[in-house]
Design a protein around this motif. Structure first.
Motif, mmCIF file in Angstrom:
data_model
loop_
_atom_site.group_PDB
_atom_site.id
_atom_site.type_symbol
_atom_site.label_atom_id
_atom_site.label_comp_id
_atom_site.label_asym_id
_atom_site.label_seq_id
_atom_site.Cartn_x
_atom_site.Cartn_y
_atom_site.Cartn_z
ATOM 1 N N ALA A 119 41.809 27.126 49.486
ATOM 2 C CA ALA A 119 41.191 27.617 48.254
ATOM 3 C C ALA A 119 42.044 27.398 47.013
ATOM 4 O O ALA A 119 41.523 27.259 45.909
ATOM 5 N N GLY A 120 43.366 27.368 47.205
ATOM 6 C CA GLY A 120 44.291 27.409 46.074
ATOM 7 C C GLY A 120 44.867 28.807 45.979
ATOM 8 O O GLY A 120 44.173 29.793 46.265
ATOM 9 N N ASP A 121 46.137 28.922 45.603
ATOM 10 C CA ASP A 121 46.799 30.228 45.649
ATOM 11 C C ASP A 121 46.154 31.255 44.720
ATOM 12 O O ASP A 121 45.952 32.407 45.109
ATOM 13 N N GLU A 122 45.793 30.855 43.501
ATOM 14 C CA GLU A 122 45.228 31.816 42.552
ATOM 15 C C GLU A 122 43.830 32.287 42.953
ATOM 16 O O GLU A 122 43.568 33.495 42.968
ATOM 17 N N PRO A 123 42.891 31.373 43.296
ATOM 18 C CA PRO A 123 41.574 31.849 43.746
ATOM 19 C C PRO A 123 41.660 32.734 44.985
ATOM 20 O O PRO A 123 40.934 33.730 45.091
ATOM 21 N N PHE A 124 42.572 32.399 45.911
ATOM 22 C CA PHE A 124 42.708 33.213 47.123
ATOM 23 C C PHE A 124 43.242 34.598 46.786
ATOM 24 O O PHE A 124 42.739 35.611 47.295
ATOM 25 N N MET A 125 44.244 34.665 45.915
ATOM 26 C CA MET A 125 44.803 35.957 45.518
ATOM 27 C C MET A 125 43.756 36.803 44.804
ATOM 28 O O MET A 125 43.645 38.012 45.038
ATOM 29 N N LEU A 126 42.959 36.184 43.954
ATOM 30 C CA LEU A 126 41.888 36.905 43.258
ATOM 31 C C LEU A 126 40.865 37.435 44.259
ATOM 32 O O LEU A 126 40.399 38.572 44.145
ATOM 33 N N ALA A 127 40.528 36.620 45.267
ATOM 34 C CA ALA A 127 39.577 37.052 46.294
ATOM 35 C C ALA A 127 40.129 38.221 47.090
ATOM 36 O O ALA A 127 39.386 39.138 47.471
ATOM 37 N N GLN A 128 41.435 38.216 47.344
ATOM 38 C CA GLN A 128 42.082 39.303 48.088
ATOM 39 C C GLN A 128 42.064 40.617 47.323
ATOM 40 O O GLN A 128 41.846 41.688 47.902
ATOM 41 N N LYS A 129 42.299 40.551 46.029
ATOM 42 C CA LYS A 129 42.575 41.754 45.250
ATOM 43 C C LYS A 129 41.395 42.276 44.437
ATOM 44 O O LYS A 129 41.461 43.395 43.930
ATOM 45 N N ALA A 130 40.353 41.466 44.281
ATOM 46 C CA ALA A 130 39.200 41.899 43.480
ATOM 47 C C ALA A 130 38.062 42.303 44.412
ATOM 48 O O ALA A 130 37.293 41.459 44.873
ATOM 49 N N GLU A 131 37.951 43.599 44.689
ATOM 50 C CA GLU A 131 36.907 44.095 45.588
ATOM 51 C C GLU A 131 35.532 43.988 44.926
ATOM 52 O O GLU A 131 35.376 44.237 43.725
ATOM 53 N N ASN A 132 34.531 43.608 45.735
ATOM 54 C CA ASN A 132 33.139 43.501 45.277
ATOM 55 C C ASN A 132 32.965 42.488 44.152
ATOM 56 O O ASN A 132 32.056 42.626 43.318
ATOM 57 N N VAL A 133 33.822 41.491 44.116
ATOM 58 C CA VAL A 133 33.751 40.435 43.115
ATOM 59 C C VAL A 133 33.702 39.085 43.829
ATOM 60 O O VAL A 133 34.551 38.805 44.675
ATOM 61 N N CYS A 134 32.726 38.261 43.493
ATOM 62 C CA CYS A 134 32.632 36.920 44.080
ATOM 63 C C CYS A 134 33.656 35.999 43.418
ATOM 64 O O CYS A 134 33.933 36.121 42.226
ATOM 65 N N VAL A 135 34.203 35.074 44.197
ATOM 66 C CA VAL A 135 35.130 34.080 43.665
ATOM 67 C C VAL A 135 34.637 32.698 44.083
ATOM 68 O O VAL A 135 34.449 32.433 45.272
ATOM 69 N N LEU A 136 34.404 31.831 43.094
ATOM 70 C CA LEU A 136 33.915 30.488 43.365
ATOM 71 C C LEU A 136 34.790 29.468 42.653
ATOM 72 O O LEU A 136 35.326 29.742 41.566
ATOM 73 N N THR A 137 34.931 28.298 43.266
ATOM 74 C CA THR A 137 35.677 27.216 42.626
ATOM 75 C C THR A 137 34.814 25.968 42.528
ATOM 76 O O THR A 137 34.007 25.681 43.407
#
Length: 341
Positions: A119-137
């Motif tokens: 995923a990339g370090d930043e998108p993965f970290m955002l996915a880990q820490k942002a509950e109930n938030v979708c992450v797309l690249t």
């Protein structure tokens, strides 16, 4: 020292001279012509950004990385999610192995579907820490945002590093600036850290000065100076060290312990400065977005401390002696977004 690291150092040295500097300045001229032309075409409405049926917040930089954008994005999406909004973070996915020609759903707000390497370090970290938030690249941020709206019913889109992505309409442009590094030598890439020239300043809705220090006095003065100099509404983000924890067990590390620091971020010295309460045996700075391998750690004995951004890539090594520095970020998000209660 490799060439990339040397060039990064030149970006923040106003007195630098020599053949390399002259060569970079020639390249900056060509880069500046292309950047200015692109902005002129959009400013004159010859090219027009695409719109989606959602409110779009762009969080970006005038300069290259290391300003502290990821924690700011996290604070904004957490705030919006608590307000009951259905939120998605849309990122280019830089540094990941996934093809960003396609829309990649890193997280649907409940499940994470890819590793940090993919995923990339930043998108993965955002996915880990942002509950109930979708992450797309996706390289095409409009395409990713449209996908998020159609498949997840998203009402708010946060563009991670979206300031230069003018193909996609945004409702508010928030631009970050490091209180210590500022605009560097104020030269365009590759001679300096600036991604765009002065014409970009008119597009900034809110300037967010990021203070990575224990004493924020200088940052507060800097914010006042920048607001007066640029005539842009300016806000402050306070980033401070909170505690250090083991990335496997969560156990905290006591101050005064001996540590070796390692990181692969845009401004490593600020991370090293945050470790002043520990006995720093060595400080190792790798290239931004470096893909770690076991050989990077083989000669390090004792406690290893890294950033949370790096930790998502080091966790797969399953070592017991790796710790991460947790930062505490403070922003008045409601005021920044002008959201009424």
């Amino acid at each position: 020292m490799n060439l990339k690291t040397r060039i990064t150092q030149l970006h923040y040295d106003r007195d630098a001279k020599g053949g390399l500097v002259k060569l970079l300045e020639c390249c900056s001229y060509v880069y500046g012509v292309g950047s200015s032309l692109k902005n002129w075409l959009y400013d004159k409405k010859i090219l027009r950004p695409k719109k989606v049926d959602a409110y779009v917040i762009s969080v970006g930089n005038m300069t290259t990385g290391g300003v502290g954008k990821t924690p700011v994005v996290l604070e904004i999406v957490r705030y919006l999610a608590k307000k009951g909004e259905k939120v998605a973070i849309v990122s280019r996915g830089y540094g990941g192995k996934l093809s960003n020609k396609n829309v990649n759903v890193i997280s649907d707000g409940r499940n994470i579907f890819y590793t940090a390497a993919m995923a990339g370090d930043e998108p993965f970290m955002l996915a880990q820490k942002a509950e109930n938030v979708c992450v797309l690249t996706c390289k095409d941020r409009y395409k990713a945002a449209k996908f998020a709206i159609e498949h997840f019913g998203v009402t708010k889109i946060v563009l991670d590093d979206g300031f230069q992505h003018r193909k996609f309409h945004r409702d508010i442009d928030i631009v970050l600036m490091d209180s210590k590094m500022g605009l560097g030598n104020e030269k365009l890439l590759p001679a300096g850290p600036l991604r765009e020239g002065a014409e970009a300043l008119d597009r900034i809705d809110k300037l967010l000065v990021v203070s990575k220090n224990i004493d924020h006095t200088k940052a507060e003065k800097f914010a006042k100076i920048m607001q007066k100099r640029l005539s842009i509404e300016t806000h402050l983000c306070y980033t401070e060290p909170d505690y250090i924890y083991n990335i496997k067990t969560g156990e905290r590390l006591d101050e005064g312990e001996a540590v070796t620091a390692i990181c692969a971020i845009g401004q490593p010295q600020q991370f090293f400065d945050f470790l002043s309460g520990y006995h720093l045996k060595d400080a190792i700075a790798l290239d931004d977005h470096h893909q770690y391998s076991p050989i990077d750690l083989v000669d390090i004995r004792g406690n290893i401390v890294t950033t949370e951004k790096d930790a998502v890539k080091l966790l797969r090594f399953n070592k017991d002696n790796i710790y991460a520095l947790k930062l505490k970020t403070t922003i008045d998000v409601e005021r920044l977004l002008n959201v009424k209660k």
